[in-house]
Enzyme design. Sequence first.
Site: not given
Length: 278
Positions: A103, A66
């Site tokens: 997220d 990520k």
Amino acid sequence: MTRRACVIGWPVEHSRSPVIHRYWLNEYGIDGAYEKEAVKPANLGRFLEELSGHGYVGANVTLPHKEAALGAAGAADAAALAIGAANTLWLDEKGALHASNTDAYGFVTNLDAEAPQWNDGVGLAMVLGAGGAARAILYGLLAAGVPRILLANRTKAKAEALARVFGPQIEVIDWDERAAKLSACGLLINSTSLGMTGQPPLDIDISALPGSAIVADIVYAPLLTPLLVESAKRGNAVVDGLGMLLHQAVPGFERWFGVRPHVTPALRAHVVATLGET
Ligand code: ATR
């Protein structure tokens, strides 16, 4: 032409993203595909440079990629920059790679859906954990207007590092203070891996938590963690971790396939049915 996206991870086998995106492709009758791509960390840069050559219009990115994915993208949205990590990538019409982090959006949108009252004057929240998930949650809570957040982590230095990123609204407390400080909290969030199948339960005495407080867990296997079971027993509203996973997938799907998909009970049931498989 079939539009294709993928999830990139190492390992990637455990990822639930294909189940979610394939469900929506089928549901909306879209000529699209969603694959899993196991890419070693050393190969990520090259893989992303050749994303279009691999036949993809975009991708999700999971562990451990990520942070590196954010670095590889030519452009990034405010959430990805603040969280320091990307989970959603897409190529624009000129072939430039864009990065987003959905997220925080997924976490907050799920709270909105499952406990709509959560943000009615929640003065103080407590976040347990200081990993990547905590960083996204802190960003999401602050963006949603939560004025103060207590942050507790076993390794205090990691919590202090996050507080430096997000500023004075974050107050770091000792891990051992977590139970005692609950009495003023309207929202308690577990962002650690504790409570997950195969892990010990989160060890916390929640007797001081107000009955009106909402308790959210990012763990979704099991759906009801020991923390959520205990919280529900004493009457607290509880929010499980699966909804965050479902909602974080929405912006990427819309970007790649042109339809904003809905998180429905049927999608949830479909994903739940696959949870025991790996
Ligand atoms: P993610 O990026 O998914 O949030 P992570 O970075 O591995 O995952 O973070 C896991 C979190 O769970 C961390 O806050 C970790 O605490 P440490 O920073 O002290 O490692 C927390 N955690 C994991 N096992 C734990 C345990 N047995 N007791 C307390 N906290 C634990």
